[in-house]
Design a protein around this motif. Sequence first.
Motif, mmCIF file in Angstrom:
data_model
loop_
_atom_site.group_PDB
_atom_site.id
_atom_site.type_symbol
_atom_site.label_atom_id
_atom_site.label_comp_id
_atom_site.label_asym_id
_atom_site.label_seq_id
_atom_site.Cartn_x
_atom_site.Cartn_y
_atom_site.Cartn_z
ATOM 1 N N ALA A 1 -5.644 1.609 8.813
ATOM 2 C CA ALA A 1 -7.035 1.146 8.784
ATOM 3 C C ALA A 1 -7.122 -0.236 8.134
ATOM 4 O O ALA A 1 -7.871 -1.116 8.602
ATOM 5 C CB ALA A 1 -7.904 2.146 8.022
ATOM 6 N N ALA A 2 -6.336 -0.452 7.071
ATOM 7 C CA ALA A 2 -6.334 -1.751 6.390
ATOM 8 C C ALA A 2 -5.758 -2.838 7.300
ATOM 9 O O ALA A 2 -6.263 -3.969 7.331
ATOM 10 C CB ALA A 2 -5.523 -1.661 5.094
ATOM 11 N N MET B 1 0.828 -1.208 0.000
ATOM 12 C CA MET B 1 0.000 0.000 0.000
ATOM 13 C C MET B 1 0.867 1.265 0.000
ATOM 14 O O MET B 1 0.567 2.233 -0.700
ATOM 15 C CB MET B 1 -0.938 -0.005 1.207
ATOM 16 C CG MET B 1 -2.053 -1.036 1.112
ATOM 17 S SD MET B 1 -3.217 -0.952 2.506
ATOM 18 C CE MET B 1 -4.067 0.604 2.148
ATOM 19 N N GLN C 1 -2.603 6.644 7.435
ATOM 20 C CA GLN C 1 -3.906 6.373 8.055
ATOM 21 C C GLN C 1 -4.681 5.309 7.281
ATOM 22 O O GLN C 1 -5.317 4.435 7.879
ATOM 23 C CB GLN C 1 -4.722 7.671 8.157
ATOM 24 C CG GLN C 1 -4.185 8.661 9.177
ATOM 25 C CD GLN C 1 -4.012 8.062 10.567
ATOM 26 O OE1 GLN C 1 -4.852 7.301 11.044
ATOM 27 N NE2 GLN C 1 -2.894 8.384 11.209
ATOM 28 N N ASP C 2 -4.617 5.357 5.965
ATOM 29 C CA ASP C 2 -5.278 4.333 5.147
ATOM 30 C C ASP C 2 -4.654 2.958 5.387
ATOM 31 O O ASP C 2 -5.351 1.943 5.478
ATOM 32 C CB ASP C 2 -5.167 4.677 3.656
ATOM 33 C CG ASP C 2 -6.109 5.803 3.242
ATOM 34 O OD1 ASP C 2 -7.066 6.077 3.983
ATOM 35 O OD2 ASP C 2 -5.869 6.408 2.175
ATOM 36 N N ILE C 3 -3.328 2.930 5.488
ATOM 37 C CA ILE C 3 -2.626 1.660 5.718
ATOM 38 C C ILE C 3 -2.980 1.102 7.092
ATOM 39 O O ILE C 3 -3.289 -0.096 7.237
ATOM 40 C CB ILE C 3 -1.097 1.844 5.584
ATOM 41 C CG1 ILE C 3 -0.743 2.268 4.149
ATOM 42 C CG2 ILE C 3 -0.358 0.562 5.955
ATOM 43 C CD1 ILE C 3 0.687 2.748 3.972
ATOM 44 N N ASP D 1 -8.292 -3.808 9.862
ATOM 45 C CA ASP D 1 -9.302 -4.663 9.244
ATOM 46 C C ASP D 1 -8.790 -6.096 9.088
ATOM 47 O O ASP D 1 -9.533 -7.062 9.279
ATOM 48 C CB ASP D 1 -9.696 -4.087 7.880
ATOM 49 C CG ASP D 1 -10.793 -4.889 7.212
ATOM 50 O OD1 ASP D 1 -11.907 -4.962 7.779
ATOM 51 O OD2 ASP D 1 -10.551 -5.464 6.135
ATOM 52 N N TYR E 1 -0.582 5.081 -0.748
ATOM 53 C CA TYR E 1 -1.625 5.257 0.269
ATOM 54 C C TYR E 1 -1.046 5.976 1.489
ATOM 55 O O TYR E 1 0.135 5.837 1.808
ATOM 56 C CB TYR E 1 -2.195 3.904 0.701
ATOM 57 C CG TYR E 1 -3.164 3.302 -0.286
ATOM 58 C CD1 TYR E 1 -4.528 3.577 -0.210
ATOM 59 C CD2 TYR E 1 -2.713 2.455 -1.303
ATOM 60 C CE1 TYR E 1 -5.422 3.016 -1.120
ATOM 61 C CE2 TYR E 1 -3.590 1.897 -2.227
ATOM 62 C CZ TYR E 1 -4.947 2.188 -2.124
ATOM 63 O OH TYR E 1 -5.820 1.640 -3.032
ATOM 64 N N SER E 2 -1.905 6.701 2.186
ATOM 65 C CA SER E 2 -1.475 7.413 3.397
ATOM 66 C C SER E 2 -1.279 6.446 4.555
ATOM 67 O O SER E 2 -1.804 5.324 4.542
ATOM 68 C CB SER E 2 -2.521 8.455 3.794
ATOM 69 O OG SER E 2 -3.690 7.806 4.291
#
Length: 280
Positions: free
Chosen positions: A145-146, A133, A141-143, A149, A138-139
Amino acid sequence: MRTAIVTDSTAYLSAEERARLNIHMIPLSVNISGELFAEEVDITASEFYDKVRGAKEFPKTTQPPIGEFVALFDELAKDYDEVISIHLSSGISGTYQGAVQAGEMVEGIKVHAFDSEISCAVQGFYVLKAAEMAKEGYSAQDILAALADMQQYIRAYFIVDDLAHLQRGGRLSSAAALIGGLLQVKPVLHFVDKVIVPFEKIRTRKKALKRAEELLAEDARKYEAVDAVVIHGNCQAEAQEWLEQLAEAYPNVSFKLSYFGPVIGTHLGEGSMGLGWTKK
């Protein structure tokens, strides 16, 4: 905003994987008869098992000095804005906490320490996801969050030949180890709340491996595609044979082979086997 990915040596990622995805690695160390070796740097897994067989003392493991984290984060600050530092379970090592503390000591870069709550190549699943990612832009924060998950889909079970290693290293309660030894069982172990606990007590190694396979089969039926790893403690031929059997039985699962290196091998012992996976 560029994000760097850091992990520790217990993810047991290959040098090729680390280079391809620009993953930075901090090694843990193992002390064998008074001599300190940084795993994945000074000693290979097979060299470790050879040395331990002839050692008079039980080896000890050591987390990375905070100074090593600080030095790496300072260096990364020249080219990156943020770091995601992914580590083995904080319930069995202080490495994650070391990353947290080092992150508070550096300037010019924001450090996000991530507790995988597990170890070995299953920890590596998080690292590879994060690195892929990050490479795609990707930022942080996005990483993160992934990764959060992913935690609901991560599974890992392992079987050891001798529980004394885990008990001696303080990674399993004396009571659990004693019961296992007295009953001569091969318990299937897993992580719960960041620590290693028995999942089921099973009489033979063959049945224990079969039980791990049954647990994989449940998720293989549930999900369209699964990434899985067979992990071994210096018993590669057996692990490869098991991997090939599993790959034939579960065509929607992508398998790879990995190993328990010196630090984790110290606590699990030679002959250990593991099976881990996550939904793709």
